[in-house]
Write a protein that holds these residues in place. Structure first.
Motif, PDB file in Angstrom:
ATOM      1  N   UNK A   5       0.821  -1.193   0.000  1.00 40.94           N
ATOM      2  CA  UNK A   5       0.000   0.000   0.000  1.00 40.94           C
ATOM      3  C   UNK A   5       0.857   1.246   0.000  1.00 40.94           C
ATOM      4  N   UNK A   6       0.229   2.365  -0.321  1.00 39.27           N
ATOM      5  CA  UNK A   6       0.939   3.641  -0.291  1.00 39.27           C
ATOM      6  C   UNK A   6      -0.064   4.753  -0.007  1.00 39.27           C
ATOM      7  N   UNK A   7       0.480   5.874   0.436  1.00 40.98           N
ATOM      8  CA  UNK A   7      -0.345   7.039   0.723  1.00 40.98           C
ATOM      9  C   UNK A   7       0.491   8.285   0.452  1.00 40.98           C
ATOM     10  N   UNK A  51       7.381   2.990   5.439  1.00 40.99           N
ATOM     11  CA  UNK A  51       8.565   3.727   4.989  1.00 40.99           C
ATOM     12  C   UNK A  51       8.095   5.107   4.545  1.00 40.99           C
ATOM     13  N   UNK A  52       8.612   6.147   5.208  1.00 42.03           N
ATOM     14  CA  UNK A  52       8.288   7.511   4.795  1.00 42.03           C
ATOM     15  C   UNK A  52       9.376   7.989   3.849  1.00 42.03           C
ATOM     16  N   UNK A  53       8.953   8.448   2.684  1.00 45.42           N
ATOM     17  CA  UNK A  53       9.869   8.800   1.607  1.00 45.42           C
ATOM     18  C   UNK A  53       9.564  10.204   1.120  1.00 45.42           C
ATOM     19  N   UNK A  54      10.614  11.003   0.904  1.00 47.19           N
ATOM     20  CA  UNK A  54      10.469  12.322   0.296  1.00 47.19           C
ATOM     21  C   UNK A  54      11.127  12.272  -1.073  1.00 47.19           C
ATOM     22  N   UNK A  55      10.411  12.745  -2.076  1.00 45.29           N
ATOM     23  CA  UNK A  55      10.886  12.746  -3.452  1.00 45.29           C
ATOM     24  C   UNK A  55      11.041  14.191  -3.882  1.00 45.29           C
ATOM     25  N   UNK A  56      12.285  14.648  -3.988  1.00 40.46           N
ATOM     26  CA  UNK A  56      12.565  16.040  -4.361  1.00 40.46           C
ATOM     27  C   UNK A  56      12.905  16.135  -5.841  1.00 40.46           C
ATOM     28  N   UNK A  71       4.040   7.684   2.137  1.00 43.91           N
ATOM     29  CA  UNK A  71       4.305   6.557   3.024  1.00 43.91           C
ATOM     30  C   UNK A  71       4.005   5.291   2.231  1.00 43.91           C
ATOM     31  N   UNK A  72       4.938   4.350   2.284  1.00 39.71           N
ATOM     32  CA  UNK A  72       4.814   3.083   1.581  1.00 39.71           C
ATOM     33  C   UNK A  72       4.789   1.972   2.620  1.00 39.71           C
ATOM     34  N   UNK A  73       3.869   1.033   2.487  1.00 41.68           N
ATOM     35  CA  UNK A  73       3.816  -0.113   3.397  1.00 41.68           C
ATOM     36  C   UNK A  73       4.576  -1.259   2.752  1.00 41.68           C
ATOM     37  N   UNK A  74       5.686  -1.645   3.383  1.00 41.60           N
ATOM     38  CA  UNK A  74       6.593  -2.671   2.838  1.00 41.60           C
ATOM     39  C   UNK A  74       6.532  -3.915   3.711  1.00 41.60           C
ATOM     40  N   UNK A  75       6.417  -5.067   3.056  1.00 42.69           N
ATOM     41  CA  UNK A  75       6.428  -6.341   3.750  1.00 42.69           C
ATOM     42  C   UNK A  75       7.600  -7.156   3.222  1.00 42.69           C
ATOM     43  N   UNK A  76       8.621  -7.422   4.077  1.00 41.41           N
ATOM     44  CA  UNK A  76       9.772  -8.212   3.609  1.00 41.41           C
ATOM     45  C   UNK A  76       9.364  -9.653   3.286  1.00 41.41           C
TER      46      UNK A  76
END
Length: 137
Positions: A5-7, A51-56, A71-76
């Motif tokens: 998922x992502x937001x 995972x909170x990610x900033x894309x500049x 925010x990306x929901x990551x499942x290993x």
């Protein structure tokens, strides 16, 4: 394993009046934060990593700038790795290459077309070069 998922939580683009000429664009994804997360799936709740990610998006000369935060929901692959990944992040700010590759590739696929649409509407240069056909004699 996968991104489940992502937001998108923040989008900012700014256009500056600068004379024309050659413009260079730099895309800089940066993982800001990791935390334990939970997502509801049809077969129940699953614990994973948010995972909170900033894309500049940075232009040179400064014809504008852009920032998208998500925010990306990551499942290993191995669900027991969730605690190890979070512990390594807290202690050393280190991440496994598989997580970084998966999250950044997902962000690129989702955010570059989104940024292209926004920059087109604002009259800014595209964040990636668009192929052009040239007629030769």
């Amino acid at each position: 394993m996968a991104i489940l998922g992502h937001n998108i939580i923040r989008v900012e683009f700014e256009k500056n009046p600068v004379p024309g000429g050659q413009v260079e664009v730099s895309l800089n994804p940066k993982i800001e934060e990791l935390r334990l997360g939970e997502i509801n799936l049809p077969n129940g709740k699953v614990k994973g990593i948010e995972v909170e990610l900033t894309y500049n998006i940075i232009y040179s000369p400064e014809v504008g700038k852009g920032m998208i935060r998500m925010i990306v929901f990551y499942l290993p692959r191995n669900r027991e790795d969730v605690d190890n990944i979070l512990d390594n992040w807290e202690k050393e700010k280190k991440l496994p290459g598989e997580l970084v590759a998966e999250v950044v590739n997902f962000a690129n696929n989702l955010l570059i077309p989104f940024a292209m649409m926004i920059t087109k509407e604002m009259g800014m240069p595209s964040p990636i070069p668009i192929p052009r056909v040239v007629v030769r004699q």
